[in-house]
Design a protein around this motif. Structure first.
Motif, mmCIF file in Angstrom:
data_model
loop_
_atom_site.group_PDB
_atom_site.id
_atom_site.type_symbol
_atom_site.label_atom_id
_atom_site.label_comp_id
_atom_site.label_asym_id
_atom_site.label_seq_id
_atom_site.Cartn_x
_atom_site.Cartn_y
_atom_site.Cartn_z
ATOM 1 N N ALA A 26 -3.731 1.176 7.525
ATOM 2 C CA ALA A 26 -3.298 0.322 6.421
ATOM 3 C C ALA A 26 -2.639 1.151 5.320
ATOM 4 O O ALA A 26 -2.567 0.716 4.169
ATOM 5 C CB ALA A 26 -4.487 -0.453 5.868
ATOM 6 N N GLU A 27 -2.162 2.341 5.670
ATOM 7 C CA GLU A 27 -1.564 3.252 4.683
ATOM 8 C C GLU A 27 -0.444 2.540 3.916
ATOM 9 O O GLU A 27 0.406 1.874 4.495
ATOM 10 C CB GLU A 27 -1.028 4.485 5.413
ATOM 11 C CG GLU A 27 -0.782 5.685 4.517
ATOM 12 C CD GLU A 27 0.590 5.653 3.888
ATOM 13 O OE1 GLU A 27 0.734 6.193 2.775
ATOM 14 O OE2 GLU A 27 1.513 5.082 4.499
ATOM 15 N N THR A 28 -0.473 2.679 2.586
ATOM 16 C CA THR A 28 0.326 1.832 1.705
ATOM 17 C C THR A 28 1.827 1.949 1.934
ATOM 18 O O THR A 28 2.531 0.939 2.101
ATOM 19 C CB THR A 28 0.002 2.138 0.236
ATOM 20 O OG1 THR A 28 -1.400 1.949 0.023
ATOM 21 C CG2 THR A 28 0.775 1.217 -0.689
ATOM 22 N N SER A 29 2.341 3.170 1.951
ATOM 23 C CA SER A 29 3.796 3.326 2.059
ATOM 24 C C SER A 29 4.293 2.914 3.441
ATOM 25 O O SER A 29 5.358 2.296 3.567
ATOM 26 C CB SER A 29 4.206 4.768 1.745
ATOM 27 O OG SER A 29 3.595 5.678 2.641
ATOM 28 N N ALA A 32 4.339 -0.843 3.544
ATOM 29 C CA ALA A 32 5.454 -1.386 2.755
ATOM 30 C C ALA A 32 6.755 -1.355 3.545
ATOM 31 O O ALA A 32 7.534 -2.323 3.533
ATOM 32 C CB ALA A 32 5.593 -0.608 1.454
ATOM 33 N N THR A 59 -1.717 -8.881 6.513
ATOM 34 C CA THR A 59 -0.784 -8.527 5.443
ATOM 35 C C THR A 59 0.421 -9.456 5.460
ATOM 36 O O THR A 59 0.864 -9.951 4.417
ATOM 37 C CB THR A 59 -0.331 -7.064 5.578
ATOM 38 O OG1 THR A 59 -1.484 -6.210 5.604
ATOM 39 C CG2 THR A 59 0.555 -6.655 4.409
#
Length: 250
Positions: A26-29, A32, A59
């Motif tokens: 689920a790493e943010t960058s 995204a 998500t």
């Protein structure tokens, strides 16, 4: 169920909870970039193929009308349902099923995605054709997966099979783009990222000695033959998965 599919189910039944809990998934960058490639809108109906514990599907559901997730491993779907239950989301549905024979009508979805799955498939090109079949004309198909370089592909696959018996082969970026062209999809985006991981969190204890030997040899050589920029840090061996995102219009 085929012998290979049973191998996938066995692997991810054991790893369902650890896989769901790994922060890198689920790493943010990285997430995204993935969401940007999928380009969800409030009116979209999305399918996430080989959805695992539902991280991407949940998500996407924050941005879309409805999201369906399908995975061949019931334990993974149980993790996805638990993830949904921990949220206020009401626009998700989960299925147990095979990516090679999706149980949906032609043109059912506006967007069809899959993440970190093609390297577990005997025939990813056939899966991509199934994704195309269930995607409406003019819809979007997005594949996210590790893509080693041509000169590191063999060593990368060897490393992955040591830690995961269900691994088949990771496509290079050009191979991934080629199966999209062969499926007569119009390529609209190519992107990517490097995902840092710690080896200790990604393998069973019995697999570690062979993996450590392989990584130690690669690090000592300085040649990066595995193609993952492996290195020793304080808590063990760290490396990067080379991940590509390819999006097509159906």
């Amino acid at each position: 169920m085929s012998e290979h599919n049973q191998r996938v189910v066995d692997q991810f039944t054991r790893w369902a909870k650890p896989f769901a809990d790994l922060p890198i998934h689920a790493e943010t960058s990285a997430m995204a970039l993935t969401i940007a490639a999928c380009a969800p809108t409030p009116d979209m109906n999305i399918l996430d193929v080989a959805c695992g514990p539902g991280i991407l599907a949940c998500t996407l559901a924050q941005h879309a009308c409805h999201v369906s997730g399908i995975d061949i491993t019931p334990a993974m779907i149980a993790q996805a349902q638990a993830r949904e239950a921990a949220t206020s989301l009401k626009n998700l549905k989960w299925y147990v099923g095979d990516a090679m024979a999706l149980p949906f009508e032609d043109g059912s979805f506006d967007c069809v995605t899959t993440r970190y799955s093609f390297h577990h498939m005997r025939n990813p090109a056939a899966s991509l054709l199934e994704m195309k079949r269930v995607c409406r004309e003019g819809g979007r198909i997005v594949v996210i997966d590790a893509t080693p370089s041509p000169d590191t592909q063999s060593a990368y696959d060897e490393m992955e099979r040591l830690r995961d018996a269900s691994h088949t082969s990771a496509l290079t970026l050009e191979q991934l783009r080629r199966i999209g062209a062969d499926a007569e999809l119009r390529e609209i985006l190519v992107d990517g990222y490097r995902l840092e991981a710690c080896l200790d969190t990604l393998a069973d204890a019995e697999d570690m000695p062979a993996l450590i030997t392989m990584f130690d040899t690669d690090i000592a050589s300085g040649a990066d033959q595995i193609g993952v920029d492996a290195r020793h840090v304080g808590d063990g061996i760290h490396f990067h998965f080379p991940v590509s995102i390819v999006a097509w219009e159906s």
